[in-house]
Design an enzyme around this catalytic site. Structure first.
Site, short mmCIF file in Angstrom:
data_model
loop_
_atom_site.label_atom_id
_atom_site.label_comp_id
_atom_site.label_asym_id
_atom_site.label_seq_id
_atom_site.Cartn_x
_atom_site.Cartn_y
_atom_site.Cartn_z
N HIS A 52 41.34 -20.92 -3.19
CA HIS A 52 41.05 -22.30 -2.80
C HIS A 52 42.15 -22.77 -1.84
CE1 HIS A 52 38.39 -23.55 -6.46
NE2 HIS A 52 38.14 -22.31 -6.09
N GLU A 54 43.89 -25.43 -1.75
CA GLU A 54 45.07 -25.99 -2.44
C GLU A 54 45.98 -24.90 -2.98
OE1 GLU A 54 41.53 -28.68 -3.68
OE2 GLU A 54 41.85 -26.60 -3.10
N CYS A 82 39.74 -29.11 -8.00
CA CYS A 82 39.05 -28.63 -9.20
C CYS A 82 40.07 -28.51 -10.34
CB CYS A 82 38.40 -27.28 -8.91
SG CYS A 82 39.60 -25.92 -8.77
N CYS A 85 42.98 -25.95 -9.52
CA CYS A 85 43.96 -26.44 -8.55
C CYS A 85 44.77 -27.60 -9.10
CB CYS A 85 43.24 -26.84 -7.26
SG CYS A 85 42.49 -25.42 -6.42
#
Length: 149
Positions: A52, A54, A82, A85
């Site tokens: 991801h 992040e 999410c 993260c």
């Protein structure tokens, strides 16, 4: 520089994801006016569920600082993080998160759950959501519209 400058960089980072089939989400980690890490979604191209935006920006920032503690860092994200993260942000002791669009399906920074400020965890992240949300939402809508065509 201000929050808008850094969020624009996160939006530019997000634009790098669609060419390789990834959802346009971008993140930029900043401390004292310097970008320490940046990332865009790479799950599809890397075949990695943890890739991801992040997570990639957090990893780069930690390497740049030579520490897992992200003291003084602000993370700018184009979509609300999410649970994975958000958990990484807490574990990294991230002091501040600024995100654009709310994620009504998996948001963990205040929308459907709040990992970033959970009372039972040992660290809380200061969160500002909805910053430049229209721009980030437009990017996401365009991506998903192109998939439907």
């Amino acid at each position: 520089m201000d929050d808008a400058t850094w969020m624009r960089l996160a939006l530019e980072e997000a634009a790098k994801a669609p060419p390789h089939g990834d959802v346009p989400i971008g993140a930029v980690a900043v401390r004292k006016g310097q970008v320490l890490g940046a990332g865009h979604n790479r799950r599809e191209v890397d075949h990695d569920p943890t890739a991801h935006a992040e997570m990639l920006a957090i990893r780069e920032a930690a390497r740049a600082l030579g520490s897992w503690r992200l003291d003084g860092v602000t993370l700018y994200c184009t979509l609300e993080p999410c649970p994975m993260c958000a958990g990484a942000m807490v574990l990294a002791r991230l002091p501040r998160l600024v995100y654009a669009a709310i994620d009504p399906k998996a948001g963990a920074a205040g929308s459907i759950m709040d990992v970033t400020r959970h009372a039972r965890l040992n660290h809380r992240v200061s969160v500002e959501g909805g910053f430049m949300a229209d721009e980030a939402s437009a990017q996401l809508r365009a991506f998903f519209a192109s998939l439907r065509e």
